[in-house]
Design an enzyme around this catalytic site. Structure first.
Site, short mmCIF file in Angstrom:
data_model
loop_
_atom_site.label_atom_id
_atom_site.label_comp_id
_atom_site.label_asym_id
_atom_site.label_seq_id
_atom_site.Cartn_x
_atom_site.Cartn_y
_atom_site.Cartn_z
N GLY A 30 -11.09 -1.71 2.71
CA GLY A 30 -10.27 -1.70 3.76
C GLY A 30 -10.29 -0.22 4.37
CG ASP A 31 -6.70 0.73 6.43
OD1 ASP A 31 -6.60 -0.14 5.72
OD2 ASP A 31 -5.61 1.52 6.75
CB THR B 294 -1.02 -0.01 1.33
OG1 THR B 294 -1.80 -1.07 1.30
CG2 THR B 294 -1.74 1.31 1.41
CB THR C 247 0.48 0.73 5.15
OG1 THR C 247 0.64 -0.41 4.60
CG2 THR C 247 1.74 1.19 6.07
NE ARG D 66 -10.40 -5.60 3.40
CZ ARG D 66 -9.32 -5.00 3.40
NH1 ARG D 66 -8.85 -4.42 2.51
NH2 ARG D 66 -8.61 -4.99 4.57
N1 ASP Z 1 -4.58 -1.16 4.66
C1 ASP Z 1 -4.91 -1.76 3.32
C2 ASP Z 1 -5.90 -2.84 3.59
O1 ASP Z 1 -6.37 -3.12 4.64
C3 ASP Z 1 -3.57 -3.07 3.27
C4 ASP Z 1 -2.27 -2.65 3.49
O2 ASP Z 1 -1.99 -1.46 3.88
O3 ASP Z 1 -1.41 -3.39 3.57
O4 ASP Z 1 -6.71 -2.57 2.44
#
Ligand code: ASP
Length: 325
Positions: A223-224, A193, A244, A221
């Site tokens: 994510g954050d 990321t 991340t 899905r």
């Molecule tokens: N935070 C990202 C997610 O959960 C993935 C990552 O940063 O590794 O989508």
């Protein structure tokens, strides 16, 4: 009398210079994902490749900021470089969903007015960060998802691609190995990321984050990374943050906004706030990292994994590019 006059002029010049130099302060910080990384398992060539790309991105940001660009302009251009590289889990190098497709998330937020924009689950925007910025600047919304986000990006004349543009053999193999249950999912399956936080010479902060999410995620899905307050946040009063790691944990803790709130309500430094929040993440069982910058250009890079691709450059000549702990 003459002495007093000259003295006043010297003081005035010194004060003007001081104000000018303070005004000219800028800094840019980036990450390219946190995860399981071992120095012995990553070849020297591979490490050099990552560092060269991080350096290229940092210099683009530095040049823009030095010449008066806004922090939002710098954040977008820096993230575009990382999105166009297959090395990172964002744009070109995005990971695969369980359905064998790529669904991308991105967000951006400006500290001066708390304006924000984000897109989630898009399959066909070449540079998701540009779509996030368009949502922020050209729509009345903060977050657009799926087909609606794509349609909006097309209307904004952003570059669109077929989903197969995001195919990279290594990410596809990663998906296949996970699906055959040859091994457990590790943070390495998501690593890459990208994020950028910047302070411009006008004194404004901005944060941006872009990702393909997690390998073998259920389609749909989110994510954050596109959730303002979870994976991304900026407020001139406090700091700009990009996260991340395992997104579900960052969402549940509201990590990015919490870092800002700790600074605002507890009056702690940006580094202390990041450390405290990564501590909480670990206690809950989450892995990952954050980069942050405050309105004075102080930089923080915290993570609880064995590595995080990261780097920063400041107008005072400080520079660092690193991978491992
Ligand atoms: N935070 C990202 C997610 O959960 C993935 C990552 O940063 O590794 O989508």
């Amino acid at each position: 009398m003459d002495f007093m006059k000259n003295f006043c002029i010297v003081i005035l010049i010194a004060l003007t210079n001081l104000a000018f130099s303070q005004q000219k302060k800028y800094a840019v910080v980036i990450h390219g994902g946190a995860g399981v990384m071992s120095q012995s398992a990553m070849s020297k060539e591979r490490q050099a490749e990552y560092k060269a790309k991080l350096e290229e991105a940092l210099h683009v940001g530095e040049n823009l900021l030095k010449n008066g660009a806004t922090s939002a302009e710098a954040v977008v251009e820096v993230i575009k470089i990382l999105e166009d590289s297959p090395l990172f889990n964002a744009g070109k190098g995005a990971v695969f969903t369980a359905n064998g497709e790529n669904e991308l998330d991105a967000s951006i937020m400006e500290g001066k007015n708390l304006n924000a924009g984000a897109i989630a689950g898009v399959k066909d925007v070449k540079n998701p960060i540009t779509a996030a910025r368009a949502v922020m600047e050209k729509s009345e919304h903060v977050l657009l998802s799926g087909k609606g986000a794509s349609e909006f990006a097309r209307e904004q004349n952003l570059e669109m691609v077929k989903n197969k543009y995001f195919f990279t053999p290594s990410r596809y193999e990663s998906l296949k190995r996970l699906q055959k249950q040859e091994r457990e999912r590790t943070p390495a399956d998501n690593t890459g990321t990208v994020g950028c936080v910047a302070l411009d010479i006008h004194g404004n902060l901005c944060a941006g984050t872009s990702t393909g999410g997690m390998t073998n995620k259920k389609y749909g899905r989110i994510g954050d990374s596109p959730i303002i307050g979870a994976g991304n946040y900026a407020n001139n009063k406090t700091c700009a943050v990009s996260c991340t790691g395992h997104g579900e944990y960052f969402i549940r803790l509201g990590v990015a906004r919490n870092i800002s709130a700790l600074m605002e309500y507890k009056n702690v430094t940006v580094a202390e706030a990041c450390r405290e929040e990564i501590g909480k993440l670990g206690e809950l069982g989450g892995t990952g990292g954050v980069i942050a910058i405050d309105a004075n250009g102080n930089v923080a890079m915290e993570f609880n994994t064995s590595g995080m691709f990261r780097g920063y450059i400041t107008s005072t000549g400080e520079k660092e590019i690193a991978i491992f702990k």
